[in-house]
Design an enzyme around this catalytic site. Structure first.
Site, PDB file in Angstrom:
ATOM      1  N   HIS A 109       1.229  -1.052   0.256  1.00  8.95           N
ATOM      2  CA  HIS A 109      -0.068   0.435   0.011  1.00  8.95           C
ATOM      3  C   HIS A 109       1.498   1.436   0.136  1.00  8.95           C
ATOM      4  CE1 HIS A 109      -3.515  -2.495   1.655  1.00  8.95           C
ATOM      5  NE2 HIS A 109      -3.948  -2.663   0.690  1.00  8.95           N
ATOM      6  N   HIS A 237       3.015  -3.920   6.488  1.00  8.74           N
ATOM      7  CA  HIS A 237       2.149  -2.638   6.724  1.00  8.74           C
ATOM      8  C   HIS A 237       2.062  -1.733   7.653  1.00  8.74           C
ATOM      9  CE1 HIS A 237      -0.431  -4.729   3.476  1.00  8.74           C
ATOM     10  NE2 HIS A 237       0.623  -5.809   3.938  1.00  8.74           N
TER      11      HIS A 237
END
Length: 375
Positions: A109, A237
């Site tokens: 991401h 993440h």
């Protein structure tokens, strides 16, 4: 966190035409690039307490490979949607013994900048300490580390140039009316069944099909080809301070769920012991939210025994815009957690097997001695 002006020039030089290539500006651009890049040409001055644009990360990878030629190789994985090369670093000590693989990727991401910062920190710690640190030396004796510092390169660059909070890749959809796929909803793990969207404008757009994106296709093809030897799959993440185990797409548990929780909780304890940071451990479906198409779930489904998602600092105070002042502490504590996981993986795959072999050898010797006594 505004990108340096020279960063734009550096990225433009990496992909000519990306910013509109103009020969008349070449010399001027090179001067700016030199000012920005020159401090990082010496690996010893590379700052692991800063976020780095993609151009500097590419360069860092090359310098790591050149400095640690005895244990590091750099490998091409594939091309992104915008035709940028994806490379991973392999850290491996030559050995005649069979070795297991630890996979780690960061930055699937785009806006989660602390994740690529940790991948670089991890590589640095392993390489600076493996000769003198007995713990790391033991791990590296029987484990190879494969590290992908930035999974979503196009998206990461976009966060530096255009939109700091961009999440997805940069693929074009609906005749260029919307952009990007959530690469962590694009894996073939109950694809787009829950916690994902078929709407290309959504933050959780799952793509046009499982593994439809070049980035996920490159990673999944490689992992598939090595899956028999991959002992542990780690994907980094932020944010939320969580260690997540499969699954996100169902409340059902994997067949080694208790083992995964036990190893994860031990890692969370090791992390907390460093700076007092609290992490929760559990499946995404239980402690976060339902998701389908995640790389973590896919890795477990294809048979990789240990598969974890780490959601790094913080709990929302800064969120995706974690200040650089927190990079070191975040990386230090996460390193303790990852090493704890690797210790357990090592024990499961090597100590247990060695114990079995020793027991088997002792049994054979005992039977042989008994047989000899009858002669």
């Amino acid at each position: 966190m505004k990108p340096l002006l020279g960063t734009f020039y550096l990225l433009g030089m990496l992909v000519p035409g990306w910013l509109g290539y103009d020969r008349s500006l070449t010399q001027q651009r090179q001067e700016v690039v030199d000012k920005v890049v020159s401090p990082w040409r010496i690996l010893e001055t590379y700052s692991y307490n800063r976020y780095h644009p993609m151009g500097e990360i590419y360069q860092w990878m090359s310098e790591i490979r050149e400095k640690y030629t005895e244990v590091v190789t750099q490998h091409f994985l594939g091309m992104t949607y915008e035709s940028r090369p994806m490379y991973y670093l392999k850290i491996s000590q030559p050995s005649s013994n069979p070795k297991k693989i630890i996979w780690m990727d960061c930055g699937i991401h785009a806006r989660e900048w602390i994740a690529p910062a940790f991948c670089q920190w991890f590589v640095k710690e392993i390489l600076q300490n493996y000769e003198d640190n007995s713990r790391i030396r033991r791990l590296l004796k029987n484990l190879d580390f494969y590290v992908l510092p930035v999974f979503n390169i196009d998206g990461y660059i976009y966060t530096w140039t255009t939109d700091r909070l961009w999440r997805k890749s940069r693929s074009s959809h609906n005749n260029g009316t919307c952009f990007g796929t959530d690469l962590n909803r694009n894996f073939d793990a109950s694809w787009c069944s829950i916690g994902a969207s078929h709407n290309c404008e959504s933050l959780t757009f799952c793509g046009t099909g499982p593994m439809s994106e070049p980035e996920t296709k490159a990673v999944s093809s490689f992992i598939e080809s090595k899956k028999e030897n991959i002992a542990c799959f780690l994907t980094m993440h932020s944010y939320g301070q969580l260690i997540l185990v499969p699954y996100g797409y169902t409340k059902n548990k994997s067949n080694n769920h208790e083992e995964l929780i036990q190893v994860g909780q031990k890692a969370a304890n090791a992390l907390k012991a460093k700076h007092g940071t609290n992490y929760r451990v559990g499946s995404s479906a239980d402690i976060l939210y339902a998701t389908s198409g995640s790389s973590r779930d896919w890795a477990r489904d294809i048979g990789i025994r240990f598969s974890y998602t780490f959601e790094l600092r913080d709990n929302g105070t800064y969120g995706f815009v974690l200040p650089e002042t927190q990079i070191q502490a975040t990386c230090e504590e996460t390193m303790e957690a990852v090493l704890s996981v690797l210790d357990d993986v090592y024990e499961k795959y090597w100590y247990t097997n060695s114990a079995r072999k020793a027991k088997s050898t002792a049994l054979v010797l005992s039977l042989l001695m008994s047989f000899m006594s009858l002669l």
